[in-house]
Design a protein around this motif. Structure first.
Motif, mmCIF file in Angstrom:
data_model
loop_
_atom_site.group_PDB
_atom_site.id
_atom_site.type_symbol
_atom_site.label_atom_id
_atom_site.label_comp_id
_atom_site.label_asym_id
_atom_site.label_seq_id
_atom_site.Cartn_x
_atom_site.Cartn_y
_atom_site.Cartn_z
ATOM 1 N N VAL A 1 -1.992 3.241 -1.796
ATOM 2 C CA VAL A 1 -3.354 2.694 -1.777
ATOM 3 C C VAL A 1 -4.150 3.252 -0.603
ATOM 4 O O VAL A 1 -3.689 3.239 0.534
ATOM 5 C CB VAL A 1 -3.294 1.151 -1.648
ATOM 6 C CG1 VAL A 1 -4.701 0.571 -1.514
ATOM 7 C CG2 VAL A 1 -2.567 0.551 -2.848
ATOM 8 N N ALA B 1 -7.070 -2.400 -5.669
ATOM 9 C CA ALA B 1 -5.762 -1.754 -5.885
ATOM 10 C C ALA B 1 -4.769 -2.771 -6.461
ATOM 11 O O ALA B 1 -3.907 -2.412 -7.276
ATOM 12 C CB ALA B 1 -5.240 -1.181 -4.574
ATOM 13 N N CYS C 1 -7.066 2.174 1.476
ATOM 14 C CA CYS C 1 -8.000 1.060 1.742
ATOM 15 C C CYS C 1 -8.524 1.165 3.181
ATOM 16 O O CYS C 1 -8.739 0.153 3.834
ATOM 17 C CB CYS C 1 -7.341 -0.290 1.461
ATOM 18 S SG CYS C 1 -5.851 -0.593 2.427
ATOM 19 N N ILE D 1 0.826 -1.222 0.000
ATOM 20 C CA ILE D 1 0.000 0.000 0.000
ATOM 21 C C ILE D 1 0.856 1.266 0.000
ATOM 22 O O ILE D 1 0.461 2.294 -0.514
ATOM 23 C CB ILE D 1 -1.060 0.038 1.132
ATOM 24 C CG1 ILE D 1 -0.425 0.050 2.503
ATOM 25 C CG2 ILE D 1 -2.060 -1.069 1.050
ATOM 26 C CD1 ILE D 1 -1.431 0.516 3.542
#
Ligand SMILES: Cc1cc2nc3c(=O)[nH]c(=O)nc-3n(C[C@H](O)[C@H](O)[C@H](O)COP(=O)(O)OP(=O)(O)OC[C@H]3O[C@@H](n4cnc5c(N)ncnc54)[C@H](O)[C@@H]3O)c2cc1C
Length: 434
Positions: free
Chosen positions: A118, A191, A120, A113
């Motif tokens: 990302v 992602a 999330c 990430i």
């Protein structure tokens, strides 16, 4: 075989619909084929494509990528789990091996990430293992000893603290761990699809029907085409058995979950305006309860052997009604009709709760069977099976390979009979916690 899912999963419905995906409709040859595009298959494809930048990697999924269990889970990226058995010193050693894998799983997702920026809904808020039964204090104290020996930061909380933090007076005792992350599973897996390198060709709605090993290749048959590949990685998790992969070592289990609509300001205030949190049950078949940052409540309180794979609307509704009762028991003042969606998902279990990470033949590999904790471990195993396929080694592989291997399962009908009997027993033990 068919792999079809309901379209009721809130995590998937939070995202924009996928468009412009490809479905296989010809005969292809390749060096690497990965079957299954969840956390495991997507991570394997990403890593393999980075190792072999100038080669094509094929990735297929029977449904839209990421829309299996990888989007349908409760979103706990765990550092510890309670229901793994850990009463003797030998089991403590085994528990440590498992915790080492969870730690690597968290690091792998974190790295992903960070690298791909990302969002999330990552929240390092830890989690609670909670029960309404004060007698479960004994289990939690034993667990606390294990966590202390392994250096995990945690504390035991009583009803007063819990009702303030959780907005429900249902729970009488809990152990809170500081580690562990809550996230949006659909955003994470989306992602991973978006991050696939250009040398990965993804084919969706492309079910592998049959496969056969020939001398130095594997022949794969699909509805409208075929793929002849030099190497294959099975990343199909709950579907290993139906594809004849490690079929005596894992079996599928179906879970269902429901999510409410976001609470109104008034409803939120009435339950004490809690922060985002996640509760796991002390008894294995109790309910998982999540309160999300956008004020929705998720409940997962069923675990069953369910055939065929697709759950009928009637059966899903029955489970949704059961989940409605679970929410009512915890939040009696909320309206009856706040469940917005319900869905089912398939996970893979082994007899001794261990995972599959294996070279099955010189060109056939499999990674999966995470027994309900596959977000971090799936991402880790996916990346590392790609390293293994390319004949390299890593510290991560050394750690993974120290774990106990899955043990052999009895044949049918004894397997289903055994699993069903165990589930009935566990369900009875957890009946106050659903
Ligand atoms: C309700 C629920 C709650 C859960 N909660 C958590 C949690 O909080 N934390 C956690 O860590 N884990 C949780 N899990 C488990 C977690 O979701 C799984 O361990 C994880 O998704 C496994 O990832 P995977 O990529 O290996 O498998 P999957 O996501 O299942 O992907 C496998 C893919 O293989 C495809 N496939 C199967 N057969 C074929 C075929 N013949 N041809 C082509 N493709 C095929 C499927 O369509 C699927 O997309 C939960 C699961 C469920 C269902």
């Amino acid at each position: 075989m068919q792999v079809i899912n309901d379209n009721g999963c809130s995590w998937i419905n939070d995202l924009s619909s996928r468009v412009n995906y490809k479905t296989l409709s010809s005969d292809l040859n390749c060096e690497w084929l990965i079957v299954g595009a969840g956390y495991t298959g997507l991570s394997a494809a990403r890593k393999l494509a980075q190792i072999y930048r100038n080669k094509k990697i094929l990735l297929v999924d029977a449904q839209l990528a990421g829309e299996g269990a990888s989007s349908r889970n409760s979103g706990y990226l765990v550092d510890t789990t309670l229901n793994d058995g850990f009463t003797s010193n030998k089991e403590l050693e085994n528990y440590k091996k498992k915790a080492d894998i969870y730690k690597l799983g968290i690091e792998t997702v974190k790295r992903f990430i960070k690298e791909y920026q990302v969002d999330c809904d990552w929240n390092e808020c830890g989690k609670y293992f909670a029960s309404s039964k004060i007698v479960d204090t004994k289990i939690l104290e034993k667990f606390s000893e294990t966590l202390s020996k392994l250096g995990f930061d945690h504390k035991i909380l009583s009803q007063k603290d819990l009702s303030r933090k959780l907005g429900t007076s249902f729970y009488n005792i809990a152990l809170q761990t500081k580690g562990g992350i809550l996230l949006h599973p659909g955003k994470l897996v989306r992602a991973m699809i978006d991050a696939l390198p250009e040398n990965v060709d993804l084919y969706e709605n492309t079910t592998l029907l049959k496969w056969k090993k020939n001398n130095n290749s594997v022949d794969c048959k699909f509805k409208n085409g075929s793929i002849k590949t030099k190497n294959i990685i099975f990343a199909t998790n709950g579907f290993f058995k139906s594809l004849g992969v490690k079929k005596n070592f894992s079996f599928p289990i179906t879970l269902t979950a429901s999510m409410t609509r976001p609470l109104t300001d008034k409803e939120f205030e009435d339950i004490g305006s809690p922060k985002e949190y996640g509760i796991l049950p002390v008894k294995p078949l109790g309910a998982t309860i999540r309160f999300t940052k956008d004020r929705r409540i998720l409940i997962r309180n069923t675990v069953e052997v369910y055939n065929p794979y697709k759950m009928s609307k009637e059966d899903l509704l029955e489970r949704s009604n059961y989940q409605k009762l679970g929410i009512k028991r915890r939040f009696p003042n909320l309206p009856n009709d706040i469940i917005q969606s319900s869905w089912s998902g398939i996970v893979s279990r082994s007899r001794n709760s261990s995972q599959i990470f294996e070279k099955i033949d010189n060109n056939i590999f499999a990674a999966g069977c995470y027994n309900g904790s596959g977000i971090g471990v799936g991402t880790l195993f996916g990346e590392q099976i790609a390293v293994k396929v390319s004949n390299q080694n890593s510290e991560e592989i050394n750690t993974i390979e120290k774990r106990n291997k899955p043990t052999w399962l009895p044949p049918q009908p004894f397997l289903n009979l055994g699993v069903r009997t165990r589930l009935i027993y566990e369900r009875l033990r957890a009946r106050s916690e659903t």
